[in-house]
Design a protein around this motif. Structure first.
Motif, PDB file in Angstrom:
ATOM      1  N   LEU A 345       0.845  -1.202   0.000  1.00 54.47           N
ATOM      2  CA  LEU A 345       0.000   0.000   0.000  1.00 54.47           C
ATOM      3  C   LEU A 345       0.877   1.247   0.000  1.00 54.47           C
ATOM      4  O   LEU A 345       1.965   1.251   0.561  1.00 54.47           O
ATOM      5  N   ASP A 346       0.400   2.333  -0.588  1.00 54.69           N
ATOM      6  CA  ASP A 346       1.099   3.616  -0.449  1.00 54.69           C
ATOM      7  C   ASP A 346       0.921   4.106   0.986  1.00 54.69           C
ATOM      8  O   ASP A 346      -0.114   3.841   1.604  1.00 54.69           O
ATOM      9  N   PRO A 347       1.865   4.806   1.567  1.00 63.37           N
ATOM     10  CA  PRO A 347       3.144   5.266   1.003  1.00 63.37           C
ATOM     11  C   PRO A 347       4.336   4.397   1.435  1.00 63.37           C
ATOM     12  O   PRO A 347       5.404   4.905   1.749  1.00 63.37           O
ATOM     13  N   ALA A 348       4.138   3.048   1.465  1.00 59.36           N
ATOM     14  CA  ALA A 348       5.238   2.160   1.901  1.00 59.36           C
ATOM     15  C   ALA A 348       6.486   2.398   1.049  1.00 59.36           C
ATOM     16  O   ALA A 348       7.606   2.326   1.534  1.00 59.36           O
ATOM     17  N   GLY A 349       6.260   2.701  -0.253  1.00 60.98           N
ATOM     18  CA  GLY A 349       7.411   2.895  -1.134  1.00 60.98           C
ATOM     19  C   GLY A 349       8.265   4.076  -0.727  1.00 60.98           C
ATOM     20  O   GLY A 349       9.485   4.073  -0.960  1.00 60.98           O
ATOM     21  N   ASP A 350       7.661   5.051  -0.061  1.00 59.96           N
ATOM     22  CA  ASP A 350       8.453   6.212   0.396  1.00 59.96           C
ATOM     23  C   ASP A 350       9.325   5.834   1.584  1.00 59.96           C
ATOM     24  O   ASP A 350      10.417   6.353   1.779  1.00 59.96           O
ATOM     25  N   VAL A 351       8.811   4.915   2.401  1.00 57.46           N
ATOM     26  CA  VAL A 351       9.551   4.529   3.625  1.00 57.46           C
ATOM     27  C   VAL A 351      10.635   3.497   3.306  1.00 57.46           C
ATOM     28  O   VAL A 351      11.679   3.460   3.928  1.00 57.46           O
ATOM     29  N   PHE A 352      10.345   2.642   2.286  1.00 57.47           N
ATOM     30  CA  PHE A 352      11.263   1.538   1.964  1.00 57.47           C
ATOM     31  C   PHE A 352      11.763   1.671   0.529  1.00 57.47           C
ATOM     32  O   PHE A 352      11.294   0.980  -0.374  1.00 57.47           O
ATOM     33  N   PRO A 353      12.714   2.561   0.276  1.00 53.48           N
ATOM     34  CA  PRO A 353      13.295   2.636  -1.073  1.00 53.48           C
ATOM     35  C   PRO A 353      13.921   1.290  -1.441  1.00 53.48           C
ATOM     36  O   PRO A 353      14.547   0.654  -0.593  1.00 53.48           O
ATOM     37  N   HIS A 354      13.713   0.847  -2.694  1.00 53.02           N
ATOM     38  CA  HIS A 354      14.154  -0.502  -3.063  1.00 53.02           C
ATOM     39  C   HIS A 354      14.556  -0.567  -4.531  1.00 53.02           C
ATOM     40  O   HIS A 354      14.174   0.302  -5.335  1.00 53.02           O
ATOM     41  N   HIS A 355      15.263  -1.644  -4.849  1.00 51.11           N
ATOM     42  CA  HIS A 355      15.744  -1.841  -6.228  1.00 51.11           C
ATOM     43  C   HIS A 355      15.031  -2.980  -6.934  1.00 51.11           C
ATOM     44  O   HIS A 355      15.313  -3.248  -8.102  1.00 51.11           O
ATOM     45  N   TYR A 356      14.139  -3.711  -6.223  1.00 49.40           N
ATOM     46  CA  TYR A 356      13.458  -4.807  -6.932  1.00 49.40           C
ATOM     47  C   TYR A 356      12.489  -4.231  -7.965  1.00 49.40           C
ATOM     48  O   TYR A 356      12.012  -3.114  -7.847  1.00 49.40           O
ATOM     49  N   SER A 357      12.221  -5.053  -8.999  1.00 49.25           N
ATOM     50  CA  SER A 357      11.377  -4.567 -10.100  1.00 49.25           C
ATOM     51  C   SER A 357      10.540  -5.710 -10.654  1.00 49.25           C
ATOM     52  O   SER A 357      10.863  -6.887 -10.453  1.00 49.25           O
ATOM     53  N   PHE A 358       9.476  -5.319 -11.345  1.00 50.20           N
ATOM     54  CA  PHE A 358       8.555  -6.280 -11.991  1.00 50.20           C
ATOM     55  C   PHE A 358       8.550  -6.009 -13.498  1.00 50.20           C
ATOM     56  O   PHE A 358       8.452  -4.857 -13.937  1.00 50.20           O
ATOM     57  N   SER A 359       8.642  -7.120 -14.271  1.00 46.11           N
ATOM     58  CA  SER A 359       8.514  -6.947 -15.718  1.00 46.11           C
ATOM     59  C   SER A 359       8.084  -8.282 -16.330  1.00 46.11           C
ATOM     60  O   SER A 359       8.681  -9.338 -16.022  1.00 46.11           O
ATOM     61  N   ASP A 360       7.000  -8.240 -17.137  1.00 44.45           N
ATOM     62  CA  ASP A 360       6.574  -9.429 -17.891  1.00 44.45           C
ATOM     63  C   ASP A 360       6.379 -10.664 -16.999  1.00 44.45           C
ATOM     64  O   ASP A 360       6.815 -11.756 -17.322  1.00 44.45           O
ATOM     65  N   GLY A 361       5.763 -10.430 -15.837  1.00 45.55           N
ATOM     66  CA  GLY A 361       5.413 -11.550 -14.960  1.00 45.55           C
ATOM     67  C   GLY A 361       6.528 -12.007 -14.045  1.00 45.55           C
ATOM     68  O   GLY A 361       6.335 -12.895 -13.210  1.00 45.55           O
TER      69      GLY A 361
END
Ligand code: CS2
Ligand code: MG
Length: 403
Positions: A345-361
């Motif tokens: 949920l937002d704003p979790a991304g503001d608290v936990f900066p991260h490098h993981y990513s999603f692409s094509d499943g």
């Protein structure tokens, strides 16, 4: 490399998270997820009162020794609070070790065994048409696997149904547990119609999953599994209360539908019989509730011997720190199955900066040294702890039941 500080950060960016941050004499830091939905402060207190003081002065490199120091040293063993606390320390120390080595943690675990981590999303709906429309959202987004839950007709509330425009289902809501009503008969009659409708509309070109959420007896689970065989579900999850491992022998006698269990487990002993008797097909233990990377690798190693694949828990109550650590383990294990991914949920991304990513499943943890996730303490301070409880279930006659 001595540990000079270990602190617990409780924050609520959209939901409650507990994070352990360890700092070494060199100024390196590592983070670990210590979130236990509905019992967050129990783990926070276990860590701050009984673990963090013992970490000061220890060598951050000695991950295995620290694990056994905390596990054997507690005397009172296992359980979700203890093993989540140990997990947070373990995950943070692997983060630090990756930073010292200048490598992403999955490289320390044997390197990439796959190009990326196949994840499944959560489609749901208040009725079958709504659930079908929601499946399209995930297929259009490139997911190759989708969990489908639909509200059971005649029940006021059903597990797993998102409300409103949120992309995420958040079960912990009230300051006291909500009391939901459950009806197994209505559920067993309804679920096959949902899975059949999904296959009729979208075919068999993607993995279809369903979470039973601990609510059936073994024979009912056998009946459900058999009723879903025409729809080739990837798995039915938690068909019965998982602690009764022997009960799965009865389910196996009645259906070939694959079974996934483990999100409420916290040690290898919880799932030893299920794995060694091949009573399940996927083990769902999570890195943040099962003693961290060190112990989870043991669980997955045992599973590999018996042809059981991984399928780790990854709901929103497992923080971005947990997801990052899970992805590193998922990248390296030989018997990977699938990874649950419910966007936070937002704003979790503001608290936990991260490098993981999603692409094509697929998801990837990224290639920065360590876990590739951190906690922004200034952002975290903006979101004070907000006590929330998971619901409870009662049958129509008021009998307490599994939620
Ligand atoms: C569920 C979870 O994601 C799942 O498979 O079982 O949403 C579970 O209900 C929560 O993690 C409980 O906190
Ligand atoms: Mg589940």
């Amino acid at each position: 490399m001595k540990i000079v500080d270990a602190k617990v950060i409780v924050t609520c960016p959209g939901r409650n998270y507990v994070t352990l941050k360890i700092t070494t004499e060199d100024g390196l830091t590592g983070v670990g997820d210590a979130t236990l939905n509905g019992r967050e402060l129990a783990v926070a207190s276990y860590l701050s009162e009984h673990v963090c003081p013992l970490l000061i002065g220890r060598d951050a490199h000695r991950i295995e020794d620290t694990w056994h120091y905390l596990y054997k040293g507690a005397y009172w063993r296992r359980g979700p609070v203890t093993m989540t606390a140990i997990a947070a320390v373990d995950i943070a120390l692997w983060d630090i070790k990756g930073k010292v080595a200048g490598l992403p943690v999955y490289q320390l675990l044997g390197g990439a065994a796959r190009a990326g981590v196949t994840v499944y999303g959560h489609a749901s709906g208040g009725d079958v048409p709504e659930a079908l429309d929601d499946v399209a959202r995930f297929l259009d987004a490139g997911y190759r696997a989708v969990r489908v839950q639909a509200a059971v007709p005649g029940l006021d509330k059903t597990y797993g149904i998102r409300s409103g425009s949120s992309l995420t289902y958040e079960p912990a809501a009230g300051v006291r547990p909500a009391e939901d009503v459950w009806d197994t008969g209505a559920y067993l009659d309804f679920v096959p119609t949902v899975m059949g409708a999904v296959r009729d509309r979208y075919g068999f070109g993607f993995q279809l999953l369903h979470d039973v959420h601990h609510r059936l007896t073994p024979i009912e689970a056998g009946r459900l599994g058999r009723s879903l065989e025409p729809y080739r579900v990837f798995w039915i999850e938690d068909p019965t209360p998982a602690e009764d491992q022997a009960a799965f022998r009865l389910i196996r006698q009645h259906t070939t539908t694959p079974i996934a269990v483990g999100e409420v487990f916290n040690s290898i002993w919880d799932c030893q019989q299920l794995i060694t008797e091949r009573l399940i097909d996927y083990i769902r233990t999570s890195v943040s509730h099962t003693g961290g990377i060190t112990h989870l690798r043991r669980v997955f190693g045992l599973a590999e011997l018996y042809g059981v694949r991984t399928g780790s828990h990854g709901a929103t109550d497992l923080s971005p720190v947990c997801l990052a650590a899970a992805l590193h383990v998922d990248m390296a294990v030989p018997n990977f199955g699938i990874q649950e991914y419910m966007s936070h949920l937002d704003p979790a991304g503001d608290v936990f900066p991260h490098h993981y990513s999603f692409s094509d499943g697929l998801m990837h943890p990224g290639d920065v040294p360590g876990l590739g996730v951190d906690i922004d303490e200034d952002q975290a301070a903006k979101y004070p702890y907000d006590p929330k409880y998971l619901p409870v279930n009662r049958l129509r006659d008021g009998t307490m039941y599994d939620w």
